[in-house]
Scaffold this active site. Structure first.
Site, PDB file in Angstrom:
ATOM      1  N   CYS A   1       0.837  -1.213   0.000  1.00 42.53           N
ATOM      2  CA  CYS A   1       0.000   0.000   0.000  1.00 42.53           C
ATOM      3  C   CYS A   1       0.865   1.254   0.000  1.00 42.53           C
ATOM      4  O   CYS A   1       0.460   2.287  -0.524  1.00 42.53           O
ATOM      5  CB  CYS A   1      -0.971  -0.003   1.163  1.00 42.53           C
ATOM      6  SG  CYS A   1      -0.192  -0.130   2.767  1.00 42.53           S
TER       7      CYS A   1
ATOM      8  N   HIS B   1      -1.149   1.681   7.511  1.00 43.62           N
ATOM      9  CA  HIS B   1      -1.732   1.544   6.189  1.00 43.62           C
ATOM     10  C   HIS B   1      -1.598   2.872   5.447  1.00 43.62           C
ATOM     11  O   HIS B   1      -1.733   3.936   6.039  1.00 43.62           O
ATOM     12  CB  HIS B   1      -3.201   1.149   6.336  1.00 43.62           C
ATOM     13  CG  HIS B   1      -3.857   0.845   5.037  1.00 43.62           C
ATOM     14  ND1 HIS B   1      -3.381  -0.132   4.179  1.00 43.62           N
ATOM     15  CD2 HIS B   1      -4.938   1.391   4.430  1.00 43.62           C
ATOM     16  CE1 HIS B   1      -4.162  -0.168   3.106  1.00 43.62           C
ATOM     17  NE2 HIS B   1      -5.103   0.740   3.233  1.00 43.62           N
TER      18      HIS B   1
END
Ligand SMILES: [Zn+2]
Length: 1001
Positions: free
Chosen positions: A252, A899
């Protein structure tokens, strides 16, 4: 004339002697020059001609028309025979000589002239008798093959043109060439400027051309993704650029960076217009031989084709990992680090400067800024010229002043992004457990605010205000795996304590010379009868308590400890024989409190006042927790995770010693190697002598307790024989293993440690594990932690604030001729078209690593640098300095995990989107500013173009990319690993090139 009729030449030949002289002269003077044409003449004919002209007899042996027939395989293809040898089978004559011979004698009908080029091969010039003969075909139709000849000096481009010509393709089409050798290996011909020779193309090989699909993919490596899904069909048409990126497992960070770059208009347009093809730099040793730029172009072309919901950037990831091994695996990385690498890699791959000259940098030496800055920028551009420099590079001014000689050094340095600091709070919130002296009080968790640069005593002071316990009666310790990892002194810095450490603060009675602070461990002994050895395992929470030096007999200690543990240790009643396996139910029914044994009560009476107050409380031990129950009672293990930190505090611990840097204050424990490992060996060694029989205990006690009166000792011995204790007391080291000096409870050492050794059965009956683990939360835990907000402009000001260099990074003063801790000031001189601002959320100092959750208030429009930009244009006012936001890379979570996502504005329709790996949702401007914002992309207003499309109606579901819910605020998905599991298998090279072995691209 007979000769004339046989030699049907175009023009009458001169006399034989002049023929001989003319040709001889041409042969003698002619040197091989690359690119010149030479011609092959059959050796037999040439010899005959030579004899003819040398003999001077016009009628005897005229060679007739030039006939190269012997050199050809057949008269249909006129293929040259293999392995012809110069001066045996043929001779080579320069073009001029050939043309003379041809004009005098002519050429046998139909035969093609054997014109050959002089080629410049490594270290030699040669007439290329045999050109390279290559089969050409298209990827889509490999049955249809044609043959063509190329010189070794021809470029791959000329092959490309030949294929386009042969198969009637426009010469502008975007294509890739592959060469297939006879053993069916396929390799990309990436550099079209390369020669046939350098590409190692040889006769008999096939060159296959493919053209890019409309969806941005290549026929040979089209990932077979989501083919079975209804969503991903060839018919899909979406807004170009509004396209997710599949998570390939912890990627990510890469996806987030790619989305920001993809939504940087000048860069994306450069790639979409294929301008990069002309600028690929295959020879730059600092670059990636064009491979990163190509792989990046492929991702961008696919994302902007409008044919995909989501793209799998697998080839790109592989290339990045190939060139920067730190990105090779599937660990979590920093999107900013990747951006930095990528901008650098793209720049070198697309650098228009092929040979970087060496430029010596000059100091300003008092010259005006304008002059020095222009010189620096000019020098930078002489070595660095690419779309990246055009788009992202700016210049800042750095001023260093020597503290000693006041020498001022001014330099101007280019930058690709600004890394700006966030103001670091001077305070710190710590969560600690407070252990009251009152044995029935459960540990209480507190949240305290302490100065970041404070000492352990500051923590005690803060806790003192909440507990009313004097700070001088507190001892702070780091508890790890049922033992003290470290017991802190009040003078120690709080930097030594990490947020994830389990910090216990113990209330102790007033410290004096008569008191000694004991560290108490609980151990369970397990007997391995087969081996005759005993093993010990630590359990529960360690304790710190002051005991009077005078009453350190083992029996006195036993009683003190028993009282200290009263909350969760039940005292056996007099009728209970510990050796017997009494029925437990009956035991619990009949239990009473206190110690009825006379001898033991005597000992209790000898205790200091602070100890005796808690002695022998009423009721069964199990009932006590009701009296002291606090509002929110919870189990102590596992401790609740600190907000925003998803790690298990305890499990993460072993890493901390190495993470924390060279001097994290945990020297004690680390001096004894890995604290998780030491005990096993030691325990085993100690185990043999640890098998404490009752009798031995008593003897030992006599030996080590000279202070005990003789009659008492006698009584004790009696008690020992009659009754076993719940636990035995053993002197240990800080690891909870036996000390070498033996079982003496001597208090000479600064910090004595003792272990209470339980056997499994007794522990089961008398130690209430459930109760022992309980703790309560202080009301301070309910107050939410405040979030601080700063203005982006404040951070930029911080970036340009004068700072003094640190010890580790001094400056070499050319005047003093030594390193100095100079003062340094940075100023912005000129800014690029697209300004990348990296917010330094990850703060690494010598002692601490933390992520700053500060909200940075950054404007979406009109970020104005006119106030702090040094460069002033002399003629037409100030340079443009207003910027609008175009993209944000977000980071959610803590230091080592988390994230990444991004917000970005589509250049074509002006709409903001939220990119979370393969998911894309509409975003509103209000959502963009969060404390997750990590890297900001700003576009200078004078370079911005109005969107060519109107913004989509976000309420309409028809044009919605995927599960677009514009109203719900985007949230980070839990973990990358989860997203990775939906990654579809891709079979890149396996599709259409089935019969070939492709180079895995
Ligand atoms: Zn100096």
């Amino acid at each position: 004339m007979a000769a004339n009729s046989r030699c049907s030449a175009a023009e009458p030949a001169p006399g034989l002697e002049s023929q001989r002289r003319e040709v001889e002269c041409l042969l003698r003077d002619c040197e091989l020059r690359a690119g010149d044409s030479w011609f092959m003449v059959e050796h037999r004919w040439y010899t005959q001609w030579k004899e003819f002209v040398e003999s001077g007899d016009q009628n005897s042996s005229c060679p007739g028309q030039i006939d190269n027939g012997e050199l050809f395989e057949d008269v249909v293809s006129y293929h040259l025979k293999d392995r012809l040898v110069e001066n045996e089978d043929f001779v080579l004559v320069p073009a001029e000589a050939w043309h003379k011979l041809l004009s005098w004698y002519g050429l046998v009908d139909q035969q093609p002239p054997l014109e050959r080029k002089v080629v410049d091969l490594p270290s030699t010039l040669k007439v290329e008798v045999y050109p390279v003969e290559i089969f050409l075909c298209l990827h889509g139709n490999m049955e249809n093959v044609t043959t063509a000849q190329f010189s070794r000096t021809d470029s791959i481009q000329s092959i490309q043109s030949a294929i386009c010509g042969t198969f009637s393709l426009p010469s502008t089409c975007e294509c890739r060439l592959w060469m297939k050798s006879s053993d069916n290996n396929c390799e990309r011909l990436r550099n079209v400027h390369m020669s046939v020779l350098d590409a190692c193309l040889s006769s008999g090989m096939t060159v296959i051309m493919e053209t890019r699909n409309a969806d941005g993919t290549w026929p040979s490596s089209r990932p077979l993704i989501l083919r079975n899904s209804v969503e991903e069909q060839d018919s899909y048409r979406g807004q170009p650029g509004v396209c997710g990126l599949t998570n390939l497992g912890n990627t990510c960070f890469m996806n987030s960076a790619l989305q920001c770059l993809s939504n940087t208009p000048p860069l994306t347009e450069y790639f979409l217009q294929s301008s990069y093809l002309e600028e690929l730099n295959f020879s730059n040793p600092l670059g990636m031989k064009g491979e990163i730029a190509e792989a990046y172009a492929d991702v961008i072309k696919q994302m902007w084709s409008g044919h995909h919901y989501s793209v799998v950037p697998r080839v790109f990831k592989t290339k990045v990992g190939h060139f920067a091994s730190q990105f090779l695996g599937y660990q979590q990385h920093d999107s900013q680090e990747l951006l930095s690498f990528l901008l650098d890699g793209l720049h070198e791959d697309l650098n228009r400067v092929k040979n970087k000259e060496y430029i010596e940098l000059r100091d300003a030496e008092g010259r005006p800024d304008q002059e020095v800055a222009e010189e620096a920028w000019r020098n930078h551009r002489r070595r660095n010229d690419s779309v990246i420099v055009d788009t992202f590079h700016g210049l800042f001014k750095s001023t260093l002043i020597c503290p000693q000689c006041r020498k001022v050094s001014v330099t101007f340095d280019p930058f690709c992004y600004l890394s700006i600091p966030l103001p670091v709070s001077k305070e710190r919130v710590m969560e600690v457990f407070f252990i009251s002296l009152e044995p029935y009080a459960k540990p209480m968790q507190h949240r305290v605010v302490v100065p970041k640069a404070g000492k352990v005593s500051d923590l005690c002071l803060a806790l003192s205000e909440m507990t009313n316990v004097p700070d001088t009666q507190m001892v702070v310790a780091d508890v790890f795996k049922h033992r003290f990892y470290k017991i802190y002194t009040p003078d120690e810095s709080l930097n030594c304590i990490l947020d994830r450490d389990d910090i216990f603060v113990y209330e102790c009675s007033v410290q004096s010379d008569q008191q000694v602070l004991l560290a108490l461990y609980l151990r369970e002994r397990s007997h391995y009868r087969d081996y005759g050895s005993v093993n010990t395992t630590l359990f529960g929470h360690p304790l710190l308590l002051s005991v009077p030096r005078s009453s350190c007999s083992e029996e006195a200690l036993y009683q003190i400890f028993l009282q200290r543990l009263a909350r969760y240790v039940r005292v056996p009643n007099p009728s209970e024989e510990l050796e017997e396996d009494d029925d437990e139910e009956e035991l619990y029914k009949s239990q009473t409190n206190g110690i009825s044994d006379d001898d033991e009560q005597e000992d209790v009476a000898r205790l200091g006042p602070s100890q005796s107050v808690v002695c022998c409380a009423d009721g069964p031990a199990n009932d006590h927790h009701q009296d002291h129950a606090a509002p929110s009672e919870v189990q102590m293990r596992p401790p609740p995770p600190v907000e925003g930190d998803v790690h298990n505090v305890c499990a993460a611990k072993p890493l901390s010693s190495s993470d924390a840097g060279p001097s994290d204050g945990h020297i004690n424990a680390r001096g004894e190697e890995s604290r998780a490992d030491v005990d096993e060996e030691n325990e085993e060694a100690a185990a043999a002598q640890n098998d404490t029989a009752t009798e031995e205990d008593c003897k030992r006690e006599e030996a080590c307790s000279p202070s005990l009166p003789a009659d008492e000792q006698a009584a004790k011995t009696r008690a020992c024989r009659r009754k076993k204790r719940l636990f035995n007391i053993q002197a240990v080291n800080c690891n909870g293993t036996e000390r070498e000096m033996g079982p003496d409870v001597t208090f000479n050492s600064a910090q004595p440690y003792v272990a209470l050794d339980w056997d499994a059965e007794t522990k089961k009956r008398f130690y209430n594990e459930n109760e022992a683990e309980k703790y309560v939360k202080h009301s301070s835990m309910d107050i939410p932690q405040q979030q601080t907000t700063v203005q982006l402009q404040e951070c930029i000001q911080l970036f340009t604030t004068v700072e003094t260099l640190e010890e580790e990074n001094p400056w070499y003063c050319p005047m003093c001729k030594k390193h100095q801790l100079a003062t340094k000031k940075l100023d912005l001189w000129s800014l690029p078209e697209v300004l990348i601002i990296h917010l330094k959320r990850f703060s690494y100092t010598k002692f601490t690593r933390e992520k700053l959750d500060t909200i940075v208030d950054f404007p979406l429009r009109n970020l104005d640098f006119s106030g702090c930009l040094l460069k002033k244009k002399l003629s037409n006012g100030e340079p443009p300095s207003r910027y609008d936001l175009i993209a944000v890379s977000n980071h959610y979570g803590g230091l080592r995990d988390g994230h990444y996502t991004s917000y970005a504005r589509n250049k074509d329709n002006g709409q903001w989107y939220y990119f979370d790996d393969s998911k894309v949702t509409y975003a509103t401007e209000e959502q963009i500013m969060t404390n997750a914002a990590y890297v900001l992309f700003y576009h200078r207003q004078d370079k911005m173009r109005k969107p060519s499309l109107s913004a989509p109606s976000t309420s309409s579901a028809a044009s919605t990319p995927t599960s677009a819910s514009s109203t719900s605020s985007p949230r980070p998905s839990e973990a990358d690993a989860g997203a990775a599991s939906v990654t579809p298998p891709c079979a890149d090279a396996a599709s259409a090139f089935a019969e070939l072995t492709m180079e895995t691209d």
